[in-house]
Every structure is written in structure tokens, then in C-alpha cells.
Design an enzyme around this catalytic site. Structure first.
Site, PDB file in Angstrom:
ATOM      1  N   LYS A 111       0.962  -1.242   0.146  1.00  0.00           N
ATOM      2  CA  LYS A 111       0.134  -0.116   0.155  1.00  0.00           C
ATOM      3  C   LYS A 111       0.920   1.179   0.198  1.00  0.00           C
ATOM      4  O   LYS A 111       1.891   0.991   0.880  1.00  0.00           O
ATOM      5  CB  LYS A 111      -1.237   0.193   1.407  1.00  0.00           C
ATOM      6  CG  LYS A 111      -0.510  -0.420   2.402  1.00  0.00           C
ATOM      7  CD  LYS A 111       1.032   0.377   2.910  1.00  0.00           C
ATOM      8  CE  LYS A 111       0.588   2.039   3.433  1.00  0.00           C
ATOM      9  NZ  LYS A 111       1.217   2.659   4.525  1.00  0.00           N
ATOM     10  N   TYR A 139      -4.620   4.075   5.513  1.00  0.00           N
ATOM     11  CA  TYR A 139      -5.385   3.551   7.030  1.00  0.00           C
ATOM     12  C   TYR A 139      -6.703   3.145   7.333  1.00  0.00           C
ATOM     13  O   TYR A 139      -7.189   2.610   7.898  1.00  0.00           O
ATOM     14  CB  TYR A 139      -3.726   2.460   7.893  1.00  0.00           C
ATOM     15  CG  TYR A 139      -2.809   1.658   7.781  1.00  0.00           C
ATOM     16  CD1 TYR A 139      -2.788   0.441   7.657  1.00  0.00           C
ATOM     17  CD2 TYR A 139      -2.463   2.373   7.219  1.00  0.00           C
ATOM     18  CE1 TYR A 139      -1.744  -0.354   7.689  1.00  0.00           C
ATOM     19  CE2 TYR A 139      -0.690   1.273   7.033  1.00  0.00           C
ATOM     20  CZ  TYR A 139      -0.533   0.030   6.606  1.00  0.00           C
ATOM     21  OH  TYR A 139       0.062  -0.613   6.443  1.00  0.00           O
TER      22      TYR A 139
END
Ligand code: NAD
Length: 369
Positions: A138, A223
């Protein structure tokens, strides 16, 4: 037995399709075919920096279906070190320029991309073209267009693509998702989520726009964004955002601190924040009609735990999120099923990240069609 046969049939079908659409993977496919559904897949780590060294390589021996088979690095000295430490044969050591030669190497099934963000697409596309499945860190990439390139390349090669959203494999997070889905505390109304830390070295790539694509939001805010989406179980309809920069020298090229709000179709509101200027923001709470629950810390590698207003604790025994994430991807490959953290899932986040930056730029709410 039937399950094994079905899985084998599915695999043979996929391998045949793959071979037809991508002849360069024939050799890979025939080797994989010779082995069973419990075999260990060969992972090549691409980009041997902090994450690969400190988390990924140590996690692999804790997996059931993965083994460290190879590496991709631009540094010959690192190659020597890793070769000695992990007994990696010379034939499984690549650099960023010769990755296409992996097509001839049946020992490698998966390339795990752990380079700076803006190099993810380049590495993922090369890996897919060499007939390898791709697990990519990510944030997926720095633009919607580059995310689509990755998805298209993996589709064209008939390979799986997943994004390294390790939190999805943390049982603490999984309990929160279950509580939300089953409406244990009633209908969700408001979600609060934040992740940030005080970043050190002013010269690192995370502060350079061309390599990072953005600052705190791209690195850790994602996140909190993921949490808002997996807790609500919906896609946001509208986003508003505000940025502040208290150190314009250090954060000349990227965002320092951002707060953003997401409004979901059912009326759920998420209030999120991220920063590179202070440590300690690391939690989420879901407020529902009949109570609340959440984690604090929420996004650490370990030690995440939480509370529920019914008095129960959320705290599972220690586990390795990276090992669980890699094993899950291996199972997706072996069973020919899509990952819950697919490329499409990564792309959804980057679309919203882009809308957050647009809202900051324009000062307006941005609808997400
Ligand atoms: P890092 O700086 O420690 O390592 C990056 C690696 O990429 C280095 O080995 C470096 O040599 C290599 N590299 C190749 N081309 C480069 C270039 N042009 N400039 C700079 N480095 C180059 O970074 P990291 O912390 O290992 O992060 C790598 C990726 O992993 C990032 O996408 C990051 O977002 C992600 N990450 C994820 C987590 C997680 O919890 N899932 C944690 C940390 C990092």
C-alpha cells in the site's frame, strides 16, 4: 478429495487459459500443475528496504504456503547479503531491469512489490508480464491511472493482484468488521478513524512528491480510509477535506496533516485524520445506535486491542499480519479465487485519496459517482 479434484480442475482450466492468452507463462504453469494445492509458493521480494528487511522476510518462515525464493534489487551489495542470509540461488536474483527474465523461472510464483509508491506500477507490470502473480504494498500507486495499468497488466497475464492491506488479516480488525456487519450494536452512525506519526529524516522518499505521490495521507492516512470503508461496508458518496501545514519547509512537496469526512449512502459519516507531525494518532471507533466499539492502537504491526461498550475486550493473541496476508494470497492463487484486498480494492482507495486532494485544492465537497 472432491475439493482437491475441483480445485485441480479449476487450476488446470486457469493455467490453460493463461497459457493461451500469455504464452510466456507456459513453463511456469506446467511446473505449478505438477504440484498440489498445499505446496509452498515461491515469493520474490522486490525492493529490499525497511519493510522487506524488517517485516516481510522474517514473516515468510511463519507462513504455511510461502517460501522466500528470490529477490529483485538495484543494489548488488544487498543481493550478496540476502543471498548469504537466505540461501537464495544466483538464478533467482534479479534487478529492476532484467525482471522480464523471470518468465523463464518456475521457482518464482509471486513478486511482492515493496518499492517506493510511485514505482509500484512499473514493478507490478513487469512481474505480470513475466507471468508472476503480484502482491503490492500500500498505497497501490499514486494515481488512478497507474492503478488501472496494474489491474490491466495482471488481467492480461491472467495473474492475481492483491494489495498489502495487512490490517485486514488482524483478528482484532476482523472482530470489528464482524460486529459492524452483524449490527451487534445496531445501525452504525458515526466512524472516527485516524493514523499518523512524527516522521524523521527530512530527505527520505516519503517526503518527495515524485516517489511518494503525497505525504501522510498516502503513507498512513490510507489505513484510516480503509477502516472507514471496511467498517461502514459502503462506498462513500461525498468527501470533504482540510489540510494544514505547520512546517512548510519539511513538507514542501507533500501533505503534512489532513482531516477529511466521508458521507456514505446510508447516512453514516466518517471523520478521519492523518499526520506526519505528531505521533500517537492510531485508533478507530464505530458509534452505533446501541453502543460503540473500536481499537486503540488500531494499525500497529502488533499489540492492537480495543473496547466494546458491552464491557468485553477486543484483544487476540499475537500473530504476524504479514504472514497471514501472504498466506491468504497464496491460498487465493492455489484455489484460483480473488483476494479480499484485490487491485480493485486498492484502486477504490486511490480514487478517494484523489478526491480528498481535490477537495483540499478546491475547498469544495467532492462527489464520488
Ligand atoms: P524503504 O525506503 O525502506 O525501502 C524502499 C526500497 O526501494 C529500498 O530498498 C530502495 O533501495 C528501493 N528503491 C528502488 N528504487 C528506488 C528509488 N528510485 N528511490 C528510493 N528507493 C528505491 O521503504 P519501505 O518502508 O520499505 O517502504 C516500501 C513500500 O512499502 C512503500 O510502498 C510503503 O508504503 C510500504 N510500506 C508498507 C508498510 C505496511 O505496514 N504495510 C510499512 C512500511 C512500508
Amino acid at each position: 478429495m472432491n475439493a482437491i479434484l475441483n480445485s485441480r480442475r479449476r487450476f488446470l482450466k486457469t493455467a490453460a487459459l493463461a497459457a493461451a492468452s500469455a504464452p510466456w507463462i507456459t513453463r511456469f504453469a506446467s511446473t505449478a500443475r505438477a504440484e498440489g494445492p498445499d505446496r509452498k509458493l515461491g515469493f520474490a521480494l522486490c525492493g529490499l528496504g525497511g519493510l522487506a528487511t524488517g517485516q516481510l522476510a522474517p514473516a515468510i518462515p511463519k507462513t504455511k504456503n510461502c517460501r522466500l525464493a528470490g529477490i529483485v534489487t538495484g543494489h548488488p551489495d544487498k543481493a550478496e547479503k540476502w543471498k548469504a542470509q537466505y540461501s537464495i540461488p544466483d538464478k533467482n536474483i534479479y534487478n529492476y531491469e532484467n525482471m522480464e527474465k523471470m518468465a523463464d523461472n518456475p521457482d518464482i510464483d509471486v513478486v511482492y512489490v515493496a518499492t517506493p509508491n510511485a514505482l509500484h506500477a512499473e514493478m507490478a507490470v513487469k512481474a505480470a508480464k513475466a507471468g508472476k502473480h503480484v502482491l503490492c504494498e500500500k498505497p497501490m500507486e499514486v494515481s488512478v491511472q497507474k492503478c488501472r495499468q496494474m489491474i490491466d497488466a495482471c488481467k492480461a497475464a491472467n495473474r492475481l493482484l492483491a494489495i498489502g492491506y495487512r490490517s485486514r488479516f488482524d483478528p482484532n480488525t476482523q472482530e470489528c468488521i464482524q460486529l459492524a456487519r452483524q449490527k451487534v450494536f445496531g445501525q452504525t452512525k458515526i466512524i472516527e478513524a485516524g493514523f499518523g506519526f512524527r516522521i524523521g529524516d527530512p530527505n527520505q522518499w516519503r517526503l518527495k512528491r515524485d516517489l511518494a505521490g503525497g505525504g501522510a495521507l498516502m503513507d498512513v492516512g490510507i489505513y484510516a480510509l480503509q477502516a472507514a470503508r471496511y467498517l461502514s461496508g459502503e462506498e462513500p458518496a461525498i468527501v470533504t477535506a482540510l489540510e494544514t501545514k505547520t512546517d512548510p519547509v519539511k513538507f514542501k512537496e507533500v501533505d503534512e496533516s489532513i482531516t477529511w469526512q466521508l458521507k456514505f449512502p446510508s447516512g453514516i459519516i466518517a471523520n478521519c485524520s492523518t499526520t506526519f507531525i505528531v505521533s500517537g494518532i492510531d485508533s478507530y471507533t464505530l458509534f452505533a445506535e446501541g453502543g460503540a466499539f473500536g481499537l486503540s492502537p488500531a494499525f500497529n504491526y502488533d499489540g492492537n486491542r480495543g473496547m466494546r461498550t458491552d464491557g468485553r475486550r477486543i484483544q487476540y493473541p499475537p500473530m504476524d499480519q504479514f504472514a497471514a496476508e501472504m498466506d491468504d494470497f497464496a491460498q487465493c492463487i492455489l484455489q484460483n479465487k480473488p483476494s479480499i484486498v484485490s487491485g480493485e480494492e486498492g484502486l477504490r482507495d486511490i480514487r478517494i485519496v484523489t478526491a480528498i486532494y481535490e477537495s483540499i485544492r478546491t475547498g469544495k465537497a467532492v462527489p464520488l459517482a
